[in-house]
Design an enzyme around this catalytic site. Structure first.
Site, PDB file in Angstrom:
ATOM      1  CD  GLU A  92     -12.744  37.380 -10.209  1.00  0.00           C
ATOM      2  OE1 GLU A  92     -11.719  37.950  -9.801  1.00  0.00           O
ATOM      3  OE2 GLU A  92     -13.863  37.914 -10.230  1.00  0.00           O
ATOM      4  CG  ASP A  93      -9.537  36.739  -6.936  1.00  0.00           C
ATOM      5  OD1 ASP A  93     -10.696  36.659  -7.404  1.00  0.00           O
ATOM      6  OD2 ASP A  93      -9.257  37.486  -5.982  1.00  0.00           O
ATOM      7  CG  ASP A  96     -17.514  32.677  -2.839  1.00  0.00           C
ATOM      8  OD1 ASP A  96     -17.717  31.484  -2.572  1.00  0.00           O
ATOM      9  OD2 ASP A  96     -17.635  33.586  -2.009  1.00  0.00           O
ATOM     10  CG  PHE A 145     -11.815  33.844   3.905  1.00  0.00           C
ATOM     11  CD1 PHE A 145     -12.734  34.535   3.143  1.00  0.00           C
ATOM     12  CD2 PHE A 145     -10.623  34.464   4.251  1.00  0.00           C
ATOM     13  CE1 PHE A 145     -12.482  35.833   2.741  1.00  0.00           C
ATOM     14  CE2 PHE A 145     -10.360  35.761   3.855  1.00  0.00           C
ATOM     15  CZ  PHE A 145     -11.300  36.444   3.100  1.00  0.00           C
ATOM     16  NE  ARG A 158      -5.157  42.853  -2.526  1.00  0.00           N
ATOM     17  CZ  ARG A 158      -6.369  42.515  -2.941  1.00  0.00           C
ATOM     18  NH1 ARG A 158      -6.543  41.434  -3.661  1.00  0.00           N
ATOM     19  NH2 ARG A 158      -7.406  43.262  -2.637  1.00  0.00           N
TER      20      ARG A 158
END
Length: 167
Positions: A92-93, A96, A145, A158
Site C-alpha cells: 500500500e502507498d 491513513d 496531504f 504520481r
C-alpha cells in the site's frame, strides 16, 4: 511543492525493507498484493529488492474523492484465485484512516490465506480510525496531504520521484 522525503531516502529505505522481507519469507512462497494505482511505484522498487519465490497480483480499491476519505470502500479489482495456504503481503502507498487495509486483511484471512501482512510506504497514524498497523513501514509522517512516488492529487503528480506536499 516541498520535498518531504527524497528519492534517495525512499530507495535506501526500500532496500532495507526488501532485505527484511526476504529474510522473513526465506523458503516460503510470497504473493505481493499491489494496490492500484498508488502503490505501483513503491511496489516496483520494493519487488526488485525481494529475493525468493515471489509472485505479484494487483487489486484496485478506493475510498477517496479528491483529498478526503469517503469512508466507503469500492472494490474494482480483487484477487480471484483461491487464497488457501498463500502468504500475502499487501503493498500500500499510505495508511491513513486504515479502513481499506482493515477490510482487505480481514477479507483475505477469511478466505483462508496462510498469512496476511502489510507493507506501507507511508504511515499517517494521527488519522487512524481502524485498529490496523503495517508490518513493514517505509516512513511515518505527520498529517499532511502528500503526493509523488505513486501518490496523487486527482490522478496527477504520481510521477514525482520523491514524496512532497503542498503548503
Amino acid at each position: 511543492m516541498k520535498v518531504l522525503i527524497s528519492e534517495e531516502e525512499i530507495e535506501k529505505r526500500l532496500e532495507e525493507i526488501g532485505k527484511q522481507i526476504s529474510n522473513d519469507y526465506k523458503g516460503k512462497e510470497l504473493t505481493l498484493v499491489v494496490t492500484l494505482k498508488g502503490a505501483i511505484i513503491a511496489a516496483s522498487t520494493l519487488a526488485k529488492r525481494i529475493t525468493g519465490d515471489v509472485t505479484i497480483e494487483f487489486i484496485k480499491v478506493s475510498s477517496y474523492e479528491k483529498k478526503e476519505s469517503t469512508g466507503e470502500l469500492k472494490i474494482e479489482l480483487d484477487l480471484d484465485d483461491d487464497l488457501t495456504g498463500k502468504n500475502l503481503l499487501i503493498i500500500e502507498d499510505i495508511i491513513d484512516t486504515g479502513t481499506t487495509l482493515y477490510y482487505l486483511k480481514n477479507n483475505y484471512i477469511n478466505r483462508n490465506a496462510e498469512s496476511v501482512k502489510i507493507f506501507a510506504l507511508l504511515d499517517k497514524p494521527s488519522r487512524r480510525i481502524k485498529d490496523i498497523e503495517a508490518d513493514y513501514v517505509g516512513f511515518t509522517i505527520e498529517n499532511k496531504f502528500v503526493v509523488g512516488y505513486g501518490l496523487d492529487y486527482e490522478e496527477k503528480l504520481r510521477e514525482l520521484p520523491y514524496i512532497g506536499y503542498i503548503e
